[in-house]
Write a protein that holds these residues in place. Sequence first.
Motif, short mmCIF file in Angstrom:
data_model
loop_
_atom_site.label_atom_id
_atom_site.label_comp_id
_atom_site.label_asym_id
_atom_site.label_seq_id
_atom_site.Cartn_x
_atom_site.Cartn_y
_atom_site.Cartn_z
N PRO A 3 0.83 -1.21 0.00
CA PRO A 3 0.00 0.00 0.00
C PRO A 3 0.86 1.26 0.00
N SER A 59 -5.93 11.86 -2.51
CA SER A 59 -6.95 10.81 -2.54
C SER A 59 -6.87 9.97 -3.81
N HIS A 60 -6.24 10.48 -4.86
CA HIS A 60 -6.10 9.75 -6.12
C HIS A 60 -4.78 8.97 -6.19
N ASP A 63 -3.04 5.01 -0.93
CA ASP A 63 -4.01 4.06 -0.38
C ASP A 63 -4.40 4.43 1.04
N ARG A 142 -13.18 7.43 3.61
CA ARG A 142 -12.66 7.00 2.30
C ARG A 142 -13.02 8.05 1.26
N ASN A 144 -12.15 8.56 -2.92
CA ASN A 144 -11.52 8.02 -4.13
C ASN A 144 -10.71 6.78 -3.78
N ARG A 145 -9.43 6.77 -4.07
CA ARG A 145 -8.61 5.59 -3.81
C ARG A 145 -8.23 5.44 -2.35
N ALA A 146 -8.17 6.53 -1.60
CA ALA A 146 -7.50 6.55 -0.30
C ALA A 146 -8.46 6.44 0.88
#
Length: 392
Positions: A3, A59-60, A63, A142, A144-146
Motif C-alpha cells: 500500500p 486521494s487519487h 491508499d 474513504r 476516491n482511492r484513499a
Amino acid sequence: MEPVIELVSTGDEVLTGLIVDTNAGWLSQRLLEQGWQVRRRFTVGDDRSDLVELFEQRSHLADLVIVNGGLGPTSDDISAEAMAAAAGIPLELNEHWLAVMQEKYSNRNRQMPRSNVKQAMLPQGAELIDNPVGTACGFAVRLNRAIFIFTPGVPSELKTMMEQEIIPRLATWFGQRGASEVRRFFLFGLSESGLSDRLDSQDWPAGITLGYRASLPTIEVKLIAEQASPEALAQAERQLLAEVGTHLLARDELDFRRSLGPLLDMQPLTVFEEASGGRLTDTISTITAEFEGHYLSGLPDEARDLGEWLQRSARGPALAIGAEGPQGVPVALLTAEHCQVQTLKVHFRDPLARRKLLAVAALDMLRRHLSRQPVMVDYDILPCSERLTLPC
C-alpha cells in the motif's frame, strides 16, 4: 501489493518550526516496525484551501493518508471541516462522541465548554476512532482511492490510538504483515557521501535495504530487513561492520552512557579543553562522575607543544583539546605508554558543530584506545594535518 502510505502534519506551529514535528518521525518508524513503509510526508498550515487541495490530490495517489493535528476545539482546528469539503459532504454531529466528552468532563467535576462540541462534528459517514486519553476523537473517511485517518496532535494521545485502534484496522484493511526489523548504527568520522560510495555498490542480502541520516556529530546507518531471514540480517550486519566497524560509536541509539560508560568507568579520567568550549566536559559528565574536567584558555595550539604540556600536567589517562592554530586544533590522549596527538582541521563554521566534533573526536580516541583499536585514524569530516606519538 504494497500500500502507498502518506503522512500529513497540520498546523502553522509545525509548518513554521515553532513546534518540532516528532509525531511524523514516530509514525514512520512505528509503521515500519509493523511492515508498512511510508512513501511520502507533507506539512500544511492552518489554511482551509491548502488542506482541501492536498486531501483531494492525495486521494487519487495514496491508499492510506494519516493526518495528524487540527482536531481541537478552537477556530484554527479545521481538519474535519477541510476533509468534508474535499469529499463534498457535510459535517454532522456524532452523538456518541458528544456523550463521551460530556462524561469525561463530568468525571472531573467540570462543565464541558461549548467549544468542545466542535470536536464531535465529523464528516458524514465517517468511522469514529476512539481516543481513550483526550477529547479529540479520531475518524476515518474513504475518498476516491484513499482511506484518510485523522489523529490528534498530542503525542500521548496519538501513540495510544495507534496501538489500540489504528494498527489493528490497518491489519484488517491491508493484511497482517511481518514486522520489519531495523538495526541502527551510529558512525563517527565518515561523510555521508563517502559512506554511500563505500556501501551502495556492494551486494546486500535479499530483503535488506540501507538508510542513512546525517546528524552531527554522527551518521546513522540503518539496516532495514523487510521479510528478510534472520540469517540475511546477521550477514548484512557482519558485512557493514567489516567495512566501517572501526568507526562504530554506538548501536540502536546515540547514548554515550550506554556505549562509552563501561569503558570510562574502568579508570578515572582527566580532561583539559579550550577549542571545544567545555563541550567535552559536558559530554563526559553525562557518562561518568569519575573524571576531573578543566576548561582553560591559553592551551597550546601545536601538536608537540600540547603533548608535552599534557605529559607535565597529568599522569593519565587524560584527554586534551588545545587551542585552534594555523594547522587546526590539536587533540591529545595520554596513557601509561605514550601520548598520542593529532591536529584536526574543522571546516564547519557553526561554533556548536565545531565543538561537538572536537569533543567526540577526543572521546573516539579514548574509545579506540580502551577497545584496543588504532587511536589515530583518517576522518573524512576532520582532515588531519599532523600526527605524532611521544613516549612517556
